[in-house]
Scaffold this active site. Structure first.
Site, PDB file in Angstrom:
ATOM      1  N   CYS A   2       2.458  -8.327  -2.289  1.00 38.13           N
ATOM      2  CA  CYS A   2       1.006  -7.978  -2.014  1.00 38.13           C
ATOM      3  C   CYS A   2       0.390  -9.350  -1.532  1.00 38.13           C
ATOM      4  O   CYS A   2       0.291 -10.289  -2.146  1.00 38.13           O
ATOM      5  CB  CYS A   2       0.567  -7.983  -3.398  1.00 38.13           C
ATOM      6  SG  CYS A   2      -1.326  -7.477  -3.249  1.00 38.13           S
ATOM      7  N   GLU A 116      -0.303  -3.620   3.859  1.00 31.66           N
ATOM      8  CA  GLU A 116       1.114  -4.055   3.879  1.00 31.66           C
ATOM      9  C   GLU A 116       1.242  -3.716   5.433  1.00 31.66           C
ATOM     10  O   GLU A 116       0.945  -2.743   5.998  1.00 31.66           O
ATOM     11  CB  GLU A 116       2.041  -3.285   3.054  1.00 31.66           C
ATOM     12  CG  GLU A 116       3.411  -3.668   2.844  1.00 31.66           C
ATOM     13  CD  GLU A 116       3.378  -5.260   2.671  1.00 31.66           C
ATOM     14  OE1 GLU A 116       3.410  -6.012   3.468  1.00 31.66           O
ATOM     15  OE2 GLU A 116       3.245  -5.531   1.301  1.00 31.66           O
TER      16      GLU A 116
END
Length: 273
Positions: A2, A116
């Site tokens: 993350c 992402e």
């Protein structure tokens, strides 16, 4: 992993969702949502902790702002914080930088979702071999399909800057990290027409999302048994998430606005996938 997420929920809405009893401080300025949260930024975090100087020793659920990038209490300098934005669920209980916080300083980092960048198999092999990366990757936004808050499991720490006097407002740093786990291989609840069908198709890691039934147990500082705590690191049920392509503008940390969350019809030209 993350490395970027979006946080646009107002503090009063987070207070209602997480049943907050105490805000760190009443906001003095108009709330500004952050659609491109990057490492070292200030983020909202939910934690259970006794109030400072209070006669009542019971933990109180608080909404506080912490710096994203954990600095262990024993660090000589805070310089490594930017590299410690994530802790792996598989080893968080044993790594020196995280194990103390895992035992007693756990938090929830609320978000709308996370960004992402797709890592195709060929790209992953190039990275493993240390070779030059291929053309720019397509970013995706991953968020709960039902629109609920994305509650990321986190840890927090206190670090004392010994170069400053006790009364200095920056004498104490409070920092946090987000725990990650293996990405889901099951189909997404809502997948883009073109591109990845699962989170694992985008990247092999994902933030560990805590469903509401685990919030109280995760935040409870009286729970210190490592084996018991590790059971809370199980990934959430499959089929809760959706993912869709967004503009590569999110790749630049200077860009920050609701347009970053706009769903594209398909991957941008010249990107992977």
């Amino acid at each position: 992993m993350c490395g970027r997420f979006a946080s646009s929920r107002r503090p009063e809405d987070l207070a209602a969702t997480f049943e907050i009893e105490k805000w760190e401080e009443e906001p003095q300025e108009e709330f500004v949502p952050d659609f491109n949260v990057a490492p070292t930024k200030e983020v909202y975090a939910v934690l259970d902790r006794p109030l400072k100087d209070a006669e009542d020793p019971r933990p109180v659920r608080q909404l506080r702002t912490l710096k994203w990038g954990l600095v262990p209490s024993w660090s000589k300098t805070p310089e490594g914080g930017a590299r410690m934005i994530n802790a792996r669920a598989e080893t968080v209980h044993e790594k020196p930088s995280y194990r103390r916080a895992f035992a007693s300083r756990r938090c929830v980092v609320p978000a709308d979702g996370y960004y992402e960048w797709v890592t195709a198999p060929e790209e992953r092999q190039l990275e493993v071999e240390g070779k030059k990366k291929r053309p720019r990757k397509q970013p995706y936004f991953v968020t709960p399909a039902d629109g609920s808050v994305f509650a990321m499991a986190g840890l927090y720490e206190f670090w004392r800057d010994k170069t400053l006097p006790d009364e200095h407002p920056l004498a104490w740093w409070v920092t946090c990290t987000v725990i990650t786990t293996e990405a889901e291989t099951a189909p997404l609840a809502v997948a883009p027409e073109e591109g990845p069908r699962s989170l694992a198709d985008i990247h092999p890691r994902m933030p560990l999302m805590l469903t509401p039934d685990r919030w109280d147990a995760w935040l409870d500082p009286s729970r210190t048994d490592v084996d018991e705590l590790r059971t809370l690191l199980e990934p959430p049920p499959h089929g809760l998430m959706r993912a869709y392509p967004v503009s590569t503008a999110v790749s630049n940390v200077r860009n920050n606005g609701p347009e970053l969350l706009k769903e594209l019809e398909g991957p941008e030209e010249g990107t992977l996938f």
